[in-house]
Design a protein around this motif. Structure first.
Motif, PDB file in Angstrom:
ATOM      1  N   LEU A  56      20.193  -1.192  58.086  1.00  0.00           N
ATOM      2  CA  LEU A  56      19.337  -2.369  57.733  1.00  0.00           C
ATOM      3  C   LEU A  56      19.668  -3.311  57.628  1.00  0.00           C
ATOM      4  N   MET A  57      21.084  -3.410  56.862  1.00  0.00           N
ATOM      5  CA  MET A  57      21.827  -3.917  56.392  1.00  0.00           C
ATOM      6  C   MET A  57      22.751  -5.002  56.911  1.00  0.00           C
ATOM      7  N   VAL A  58      23.451  -4.702  57.815  1.00  0.00           N
ATOM      8  CA  VAL A  58      23.630  -4.873  59.235  1.00  0.00           C
ATOM      9  C   VAL A  58      23.469  -5.888  60.287  1.00  0.00           C
ATOM     10  N   ALA A  59      21.525  -4.956  60.216  1.00  0.00           N
ATOM     11  CA  ALA A  59      21.139  -6.054  61.605  1.00  0.00           C
ATOM     12  C   ALA A  59      20.050  -6.953  60.874  1.00  0.00           C
ATOM     13  N   LEU A  60      20.054  -7.041  59.988  1.00  0.00           N
ATOM     14  CA  LEU A  60      18.970  -7.807  59.234  1.00  0.00           C
ATOM     15  C   LEU A  60      20.399  -9.076  59.205  1.00  0.00           C
ATOM     16  N   ILE A  61      21.302  -9.181  58.251  1.00  0.00           N
ATOM     17  CA  ILE A  61      22.422  -9.896  58.293  1.00  0.00           C
ATOM     18  C   ILE A  61      22.617 -11.147  59.324  1.00  0.00           C
ATOM     19  N   TYR A  62      22.795  -9.818  60.526  1.00  0.00           N
ATOM     20  CA  TYR A  62      23.801 -10.345  62.118  1.00  0.00           C
ATOM     21  C   TYR A  62      22.603 -11.114  62.919  1.00  0.00           C
ATOM     22  N   SER A  63      21.500 -10.961  62.564  1.00  0.00           N
ATOM     23  CA  SER A  63      20.545 -11.827  63.380  1.00  0.00           C
ATOM     24  C   SER A  63      20.182 -12.870  62.877  1.00  0.00           C
ATOM     25  N   GLN A  64      20.343 -13.280  61.459  1.00  0.00           N
ATOM     26  CA  GLN A  64      20.020 -15.091  61.324  1.00  0.00           C
ATOM     27  C   GLN A  64      21.894 -14.793  61.654  1.00  0.00           C
ATOM     28  N   THR A  65      23.147 -14.522  61.444  1.00  0.00           N
ATOM     29  CA  THR A  65      24.023 -15.109  61.466  1.00  0.00           C
ATOM     30  C   THR A  65      25.265 -15.180  62.433  1.00  0.00           C
ATOM     31  N   VAL A  66      24.546 -13.993  63.334  1.00  0.00           N
ATOM     32  CA  VAL A  66      25.399 -13.822  64.634  1.00  0.00           C
ATOM     33  C   VAL A  66      26.506 -14.264  64.390  1.00  0.00           C
ATOM     34  N   THR A  67      27.295 -13.294  63.440  1.00  0.00           N
ATOM     35  CA  THR A  67      28.526 -12.982  63.499  1.00  0.00           C
ATOM     36  C   THR A  67      29.496 -11.328  63.827  1.00  0.00           C
ATOM     37  N   ARG A  68      29.997 -12.098  64.922  1.00  0.00           N
ATOM     38  CA  ARG A  68      30.014 -10.795  66.428  1.00  0.00           C
ATOM     39  C   ARG A  68      31.339  -9.784  65.536  1.00  0.00           C
ATOM     40  N   THR A  69      32.588 -11.158  64.583  1.00  0.00           N
ATOM     41  CA  THR A  69      33.488 -10.084  64.212  1.00  0.00           C
ATOM     42  C   THR A  69      32.603  -9.176  63.327  1.00  0.00           C
ATOM     43  N   GLY A  70      31.917  -9.670  62.449  1.00  0.00           N
ATOM     44  CA  GLY A  70      30.968  -8.572  61.618  1.00  0.00           C
ATOM     45  C   GLY A  70      30.597  -7.433  61.804  1.00  0.00           C
ATOM     46  N   LEU A  71      29.747  -7.318  63.573  1.00  0.00           N
ATOM     47  CA  LEU A  71      29.381  -6.758  64.099  1.00  0.00           C
ATOM     48  C   LEU A  71      30.052  -5.764  64.469  1.00  0.00           C
ATOM     49  N   LEU A  72      31.003  -6.272  65.280  1.00  0.00           N
ATOM     50  CA  LEU A  72      31.863  -5.001  66.048  1.00  0.00           C
ATOM     51  C   LEU A  72      32.981  -4.832  64.815  1.00  0.00           C
ATOM     52  N   THR A  73      32.805  -4.877  63.827  1.00  0.00           N
ATOM     53  CA  THR A  73      33.312  -4.191  62.573  1.00  0.00           C
ATOM     54  C   THR A  73      32.580  -3.057  62.208  1.00  0.00           C
ATOM     55  N   ALA A  74      31.345  -3.602  61.731  1.00  0.00           N
ATOM     56  CA  ALA A  74      30.112  -2.579  61.465  1.00  0.00           C
ATOM     57  C   ALA A  74      30.045  -1.160  62.368  1.00  0.00           C
ATOM     58  N   VAL A  75      30.392  -2.004  63.463  1.00  0.00           N
ATOM     59  CA  VAL A  75      30.064  -0.910  64.818  1.00  0.00           C
ATOM     60  C   VAL A  75      31.695   0.007  64.815  1.00  0.00           C
ATOM     61  N   GLY A  76      32.255  -0.084  64.486  1.00  0.00           N
ATOM     62  CA  GLY A  76      33.697   0.687  64.736  1.00  0.00           C
ATOM     63  C   GLY A  76      33.657   1.249  63.679  1.00  0.00           C
ATOM     64  N   THR A  77      33.110   0.645  61.851  1.00  0.00           N
ATOM     65  CA  THR A  77      33.417   1.462  61.123  1.00  0.00           C
ATOM     66  C   THR A  77      32.562   3.253  61.290  1.00  0.00           C
ATOM     67  N   ILE A  78      30.993   2.448  61.652  1.00  0.00           N
ATOM     68  CA  ILE A  78      30.938   3.867  62.159  1.00  0.00           C
ATOM     69  C   ILE A  78      30.442   4.824  63.084  1.00  0.00           C
ATOM     70  N   PHE A  79      31.507   4.022  64.130  1.00  0.00           N
ATOM     71  CA  PHE A  79      32.088   4.822  64.900  1.00  0.00           C
ATOM     72  C   PHE A  79      33.899   6.003  64.628  1.00  0.00           C
ATOM     73  N   ALA A  80      34.122   5.217  63.749  1.00  0.00           N
ATOM     74  CA  ALA A  80      35.600   6.278  62.458  1.00  0.00           C
ATOM     75  C   ALA A  80      34.994   6.980  62.082  1.00  0.00           C
ATOM     76  N   TYR A  81      33.830   6.832  61.041  1.00  0.00           N
ATOM     77  CA  TYR A  81      33.151   7.768  60.893  1.00  0.00           C
ATOM     78  C   TYR A  81      32.644   9.330  61.493  1.00  0.00           C
ATOM     79  N   ILE A  82      32.039   8.244  62.882  1.00  0.00           N
ATOM     80  CA  ILE A  82      31.648  10.060  63.064  1.00  0.00           C
ATOM     81  C   ILE A  82      33.009  10.792  63.754  1.00  0.00           C
ATOM     82  N   ILE A  83      33.999   9.780  63.694  1.00  0.00           N
ATOM     83  CA  ILE A  83      35.606  10.685  64.146  1.00  0.00           C
ATOM     84  C   ILE A  83      36.146  11.574  63.405  1.00  0.00           C
TER      85      ILE A  83
END
Length: 374
Positions: free
Chosen positions: A168-195
């Motif tokens: 929710l934190m990522v979704a909320l801030i991204y919906s307002q800032t539209v920061t692609r690099t931040g979103l991709l970092t969050a996705v990459g971090t979640i992907f790293a967590y799963i690995i």
């Protein structure tokens, strides 16, 4: 026990000042920023004196290199951050991050409140909300410092609500800032967590792969800068960052050198301020080749050691910062990169060169020689 209480008190105060320094710059309180630096150095000195036996020749050697770099370039950024990390190393890292989350969450909330009541009004940049930070990316970075640290703390959590809150934190801030690099970092971090959750990082092959991750990110940044800076698609995805990266590194008179440049080189070099949003390229350019190479090597060694010790949460934390450093210049400041404290831990694990053990051995040998001569 009294020493531990004092150590924790001084450490928490140092974490507070690190967070406050970051927000004092945003609020444009330059004088407060200077006082924060002076007080932080004093606190760090006290913590180093308390923790002095844990430092080795590698800690000392890197300090000497950074001191030379400071004399050569007049850029204190890395020396200052490293000195603070030497002090913060006296604290348990998890305890340190808990307070880092608390202070940053408080400051971030205060800033959002000042934005809502109009003290720091929003400036919409191409329809993107900056929450009064002056730049949508700065708003996301401020959230990310809380987000990545909180992710570290809940790594072993079994509560679904913790991870829902993260999303929710990522979704909320991204919906307002539209920061692609931040979103991709969050996705990459979640992907790293799963690995990380599904592999045995103590196995040599995984330890090596994770250990070379900082080197991989460095080479990726350099390859894009040197060979793909004119690629239309890459520039579109990265908001023309590679063009600026190359402009700095390949500058005809002020290109990359051994010891870097003064911290305000951007304002000196260009009549109109030109951004350099890359932790790797900016660190290489501003700190010079010597310090940058040593820093990346220490990062790689630290991640390898953490694999051997099966410290997955710490690896996730470092990975999240290293991913974000690809497109944001957050590597050199403790305020935005607490993983630097783990780098000091990595140096500590190179304990074959412990200063105090060497001195103790020499003293004992001299005593033995004196006894024999008598």
């Amino acid at each position: 026990m009294k020493i531990n209480k004092w150590k924790n008190f001084l450490g928490v105060l140092l974490v507070f000042l690190a967070a406050f320094k970051y927000y004092s710059v945003i609020f444009d309180y330059t004088n407060l920023n200077k006082y924060c630096m002076i007080l932080s150095l004093l606190l760090s000195t006290l913590l180093i004196l308390i923790n002095y036996k844990k430092y080795n020749l590698i800690h000392l050697g890197f300090f000497v290199i950074l001191s030379i770099q400071f004399v050569m370039s007049k850029n204190i950024t890395m020396l200052y951050s490293y000195y603070l990390c030497l002090g913060l190393f006296a604290l348990d890292f998890r305890y340190l991050i808990k307070w880092f989350v608390i202070f940053n969450a408080i400051f971030f909330s205060i800033f959002l409140i000042t934005n809502l009541i109009g003290i720091n009004p929003t400036e919409y940049i191409e329809g993107r909300n900056d929450f009064g930070f002056g730049n949508p990316n700065a708003a996301f970075i401020s959230m990310f410092m809380v987000w990545s640290s909180f992710f570290y703390l809940i790594y072993d959590s079994k509560k679904n609500i913790d991870f829902i809150l993260m999303l929710l934190m990522v979704a909320l801030i991204y919906s307002q800032t539209v920061t692609r690099t931040g979103l991709l970092t969050a996705v990459g971090t979640i992907f790293a967590y799963i690995i990380l959750k599904n592999i045995d990082i103590q196995k040599k092959v995984f330890s090596i792969l994770i250990g070379v991750f900082p080197l991989f990110m460095t080479f990726l940044s350099l390859i894009i800068t040197l060979f793909m800076s004119n690629n239309y698609l890459i520039n579109k995805i990265l908001s023309h960052r590679p063009v600026y990266w190359r402009t700095y590194l390949m500058h005809p008179t002020k290109g990359v050198n051994l010891f870097g440049y003064v911290s305000n080189i951007r304002e000196i070099l260009f009549t109109q301020r030109m951004p350099l949003d890359s932790g790797y390229i900016w660190s290489l350019y501003s700190q010079g080749l010597v310090v940058f190479v040593m820093l990346i090597v220490f990062y790689s060694f630290t991640m390898y050691i953490l694999c051997k010790e099966n410290k997955k949460a710490e690896i996730l934390f470092m990975t999240s910062v290293l991913i974000y450093c690809f497109a944001e210049s957050i590597m050199l400041e403790v305020s935005t990169n607490m993983s630097l404290v783990l780098v000091v831990y990595g140096m500590y694990r190179m304990n074959k060169l412990n200063i105090w053990d060497i001195l103790e051995d020499r003293i004992l040998k001299r005593r033995k020689v004196k006894k024999l001569t008598k």
